[in-house]
Design an enzyme around this catalytic site. Structure first.
Site, PDB file in Angstrom:
ATOM      1  N   SER A 284      -5.125  82.494  -1.271  1.00 35.26           N
ATOM      2  CA  SER A 284      -5.221  81.653  -2.479  1.00 35.26           C
ATOM      3  C   SER A 284      -5.237  82.549  -3.714  1.00 35.26           C
ATOM      4  CB  SER A 284      -6.521  80.850  -2.468  1.00 35.26           C
ATOM      5  OG  SER A 284      -6.613  80.067  -1.299  1.00 35.26           O
TER       6      SER A 284
ATOM      7  N   GLU B  18      -8.541  83.983  -8.040  1.00 33.62           N
ATOM      8  CA  GLU B  18      -9.407  84.540  -7.003  1.00 33.62           C
ATOM      9  C   GLU B  18      -8.967  85.988  -6.762  1.00 33.62           C
ATOM     10  OE1 GLU B  18      -9.671  82.342  -3.183  1.00 33.62           O
ATOM     11  OE2 GLU B  18      -9.998  84.322  -2.333  1.00 33.62           O
TER      12      GLU B  18
ATOM     13  N   ARG C 248     -17.020  81.922  -3.396  1.00 37.22           N
ATOM     14  CA  ARG C 248     -16.189  83.121  -3.626  1.00 37.22           C
ATOM     15  C   ARG C 248     -16.830  84.059  -4.656  1.00 37.22           C
ATOM     16  NH1 ARG C 248     -13.841  80.649  -0.111  1.00 37.22           N
ATOM     17  NH2 ARG C 248     -11.576  80.530   0.178  1.00 37.22           N
TER      18      ARG C 248
HETATM   19  N1  EPU Z   1      -2.805  70.287  -1.033  1.00 32.31           N
HETATM   20  C1  EPU Z   1      -1.706  69.780  -1.675  1.00 32.31           C
HETATM   21  N2  EPU Z   1      -0.491  70.337  -1.385  1.00 32.31           N
HETATM   22  C2  EPU Z   1      -0.336  71.335  -0.490  1.00 32.31           C
HETATM   23  C3  EPU Z   1      -1.465  71.838   0.187  1.00 32.31           C
HETATM   24  C4  EPU Z   1      -2.704  71.299  -0.110  1.00 32.31           C
HETATM   25  O1  EPU Z   1      -1.802  68.869  -2.492  1.00 32.31           O
HETATM   26  O2  EPU Z   1       0.816  71.763  -0.279  1.00 32.31           O
HETATM   27  C5  EPU Z   1      -4.144  69.693  -1.335  1.00 32.31           C
HETATM   28  C6  EPU Z   1      -4.459  68.579  -0.342  1.00 32.31           C
HETATM   29  O3  EPU Z   1      -5.125  67.560  -1.034  1.00 32.31           O
HETATM   30  C7  EPU Z   1      -5.421  69.256   0.617  1.00 32.31           C
HETATM   31  C8  EPU Z   1      -6.163  70.173  -0.336  1.00 32.31           C
HETATM   32  O4  EPU Z   1      -5.162  70.654  -1.250  1.00 32.31           O
HETATM   33  O5  EPU Z   1      -6.270  68.368   1.250  1.00 32.31           O
HETATM   34  C9  EPU Z   1      -6.883  71.330   0.311  1.00 32.31           C
HETATM   35  O6  EPU Z   1      -5.943  72.142   0.984  1.00 32.31           O
HETATM   36  P1  EPU Z   1      -6.385  73.162   2.114  1.00 32.31           P
HETATM   37  O7  EPU Z   1      -7.227  72.500   3.117  1.00 32.31           O
HETATM   38  O8  EPU Z   1      -5.173  73.894   2.575  1.00 32.31           O
HETATM   39  O9  EPU Z   1      -7.366  74.169   1.372  1.00 32.31           O
HETATM   40  P2  EPU Z   1      -7.401  74.801  -0.078  1.00 32.31           P
HETATM   41  O10 EPU Z   1      -8.464  74.147  -0.850  1.00 32.31           O
HETATM   42  O11 EPU Z   1      -6.049  74.856  -0.688  1.00 32.31           O
HETATM   43  C10 EPU Z   1      -9.242  76.542   0.591  1.00 32.31           C
HETATM   44  C11 EPU Z   1      -9.452  78.034   0.476  1.00 32.31           C
HETATM   45  C12 EPU Z   1      -8.654  78.744   1.557  1.00 32.31           C
HETATM   46  C13 EPU Z   1      -9.123  78.254   2.923  1.00 32.31           C
HETATM   47  C14 EPU Z   1      -8.935  76.731   2.991  1.00 32.31           C
HETATM   48  C15 EPU Z   1      -9.534  76.135   4.250  1.00 32.31           C
HETATM   49  C16 EPU Z   1      -9.927  78.456  -1.869  1.00 32.31           C
HETATM   50  C17 EPU Z   1      -9.414  79.003  -3.159  1.00 32.31           C
HETATM   51  N3  EPU Z   1      -9.053  78.473  -0.851  1.00 32.31           N
HETATM   52  O12 EPU Z   1      -7.863  76.303   0.311  1.00 32.31           O
HETATM   53  O13 EPU Z   1      -8.947  80.117   1.470  1.00 32.31           O
HETATM   54  O14 EPU Z   1      -8.409  78.867   3.962  1.00 32.31           O
HETATM   55  O15 EPU Z   1      -9.623  76.095   1.883  1.00 32.31           O
HETATM   56  O16 EPU Z   1     -10.923  76.187   4.147  1.00 32.31           O
HETATM   57  O17 EPU Z   1     -11.068  78.032  -1.801  1.00 32.31           O
HETATM   58  C18 EPU Z   1      -8.265  82.161   0.438  1.00 32.31           C
HETATM   59  O18 EPU Z   1      -9.355  82.145  -0.145  1.00 32.31           O
HETATM   60  O19 EPU Z   1      -7.429  83.072   0.274  1.00 32.31           O
HETATM   61  C19 EPU Z   1      -7.919  81.045   1.307  1.00 32.31           C
HETATM   62  C20 EPU Z   1      -6.733  80.933   1.888  1.00 32.31           C
END
Ligand code: EPU
Length: 337
Positions: A236, A332, A164
């Site tokens: 995010s 972000e 990012r």
């Molecule tokens: N999780 C929880 N509770 C929740 C949701 C998620 O504990 O309610 C934990 C779980 O362990 C899960 C982990 O968070 O495995 C990761 O969650 P998720 O796969 O939804 O991804 P994220 O890390 O929260 C990132 C990006 C997103 C992108 C997704 C998929 C960042 C800041 N965010 O989210 O990007 O869509 O991965 O690749 O890196 C954005 O940048 O606006 C965005 C939405």
């Protein structure tokens, strides 16, 4: 070129905040942009270049010039047996660009389906999802250097991409370059990236191709993320934090189930969503803002929130994660005072 005074930014920020800008300027071509950069009044103002405002938080009215690119077009820049290079105008809608690539059978950006925003912002922020970052496919970024008005083309390496992040986001360079076009390198024999989360299981029993991957990503995103058209948000709000191995080791004893992703032998990435959920903040509200119950890394405009409501809620989240885990969450989303 469109120039409008006292203009509402309601349709230009995905938090749906009804703030105003003193001036709104949209240039349609490089010639327009050059004219703008030669304008003494404009150059004396505070200005901010936006895309679709899908990563911005306006804290109030903007007393300056909001600039938006109207440069469109997707053209083949060059092509060989294995690849095609597309030159896309900065104001092309990102997901429309992805759909175009998928329909043509050119791979590389399909995992980035349904991310709100425009082509220019994809190169500025290095958008990423499901194991792919925009920088994996970016060949060149075409810009104008604002102080000198000169055109400058950045190679991928010169963009200094990381998670990012880019050269354009560095404090010393922020706001100094306007992106006009991005050259994307797509593959005619794509290798599919299916290793993130439940992408592979979502495709079980289906033929795997660019179209089905795009559909799977869209369905996962619709399920997991609040839709900004329904409930204002900027995706995010925070980045996923990186912590050192020693810190991770200490936390792991206390929270054996803590999810983590090794980055290298010294650093581990922790999902911010998990940290926020553990702090009991899922669904927490402040004024009209709320921590999303669908995905706690997202802050939503639930009920006529102001920019300040959202900023104060984000600050409460940051403080709680810091107090409970000793981890600093970095936003972000870019806040505009
Ligand atoms: N999780 C929880 N509770 C929740 C949701 C998620 O504990 O309610 C934990 C779980 O362990 C899960 C982990 O968070 O495995 C990761 O969650 P998720 O796969 O939804 O991804 P994220 O890390 O929260 C990132 C990006 C997103 C992108 C997704 C998929 C960042 C800041 N965010 O989210 O990007 O869509 O991965 O690749 O890196 C954005 O940048 O606006 C965005 C939405």
């Amino acid at each position: 070129m469109r120039i409008i005074e006292n203009y509402s930014l309601l349709k230009h920020n995905t938090f749906h905040l009804d703030v105003k800008t003193r001036w709104f300027v949209e240039y349609e071509s490089e010639a327009d942009l050059q004219r703008l950069l030669g304008d003494e009044y404009f150059m004396s103002q505070t200005f901010l270049h936006i895309g679709q405002g899908s990563n911005l938080l306006f804290l109030g009215n903007f007393n300056g010039v909001i600039v938006h690119s109207g440069i469109r077009g997707i053209d083949i820049w060059k092509e060989n047996d294995g690849h095609v290079w597309l030159k896309a105008g900065a104001s092309e809608d990102w997901d429309a660009f992805v759909r175009f690539c998928v329909e043509k059978g050119w791979g590389g950006v399909e995992n980035l389906s349904l991310i709100p925003g425009e082509v220019g912002a994809s190169a500025f922020q290095n958008i990423g999802a499901y194991g792919v970052e925009a920088s994996d496919c970016i060949e060149e970024v075409h810009t104008y250097h604002i102080p000198t008005g000169e055109k400058r083309i950045f190679t991928n390496a010169e963009c200094k991409y990381s998670y990012r992040h880019s050269f354009f986001k560095e404090e010393a360079n922020c706001g100094l370059y306007f992106i006009t076009h991005v050259i994307y390198r797509l593959s005619k024999q794509p290798e599919y990236i299916l290793g993130y989360g439940n992408v592979k299981s979502r495709l079980e029993g289906m033929e795997i191709n660019l179209q089905t991957i795009r559909e799977a990503i869209i369905s996962i995103r619709r399920e997991k993320l609040p839709d900004p058209a329904v409930e204002g948000n900027a995706g995010s709000f925070f980045m996923n934090p990186y912590i050192c191995i020693a810190h991770y080791g200490a936390l792991k004893k206390q929270y054996p189930a803590m999810p983590h992703y090794p980055v290298d032998d010294k650093v581990v990435k922790i999902p911010a969503a998990w940290l926020i959920e553990q702090c009991g903040l899922k669904g927490k509200t402040l004024g009209g803002a709320a921590v999303s119950t669908k995905q706690p890394l997202v802050i939503v405009n639930q009920n006529h929130a102001t920019g300040t409501d959202i900023a104060l809620l984000a600050e409460a989240v940051r403080r709680s994660v810091q107090e409970n885990f000793g981890i600093e969450l970095r936003p972000e989303v870019y806040s505009v005072a």
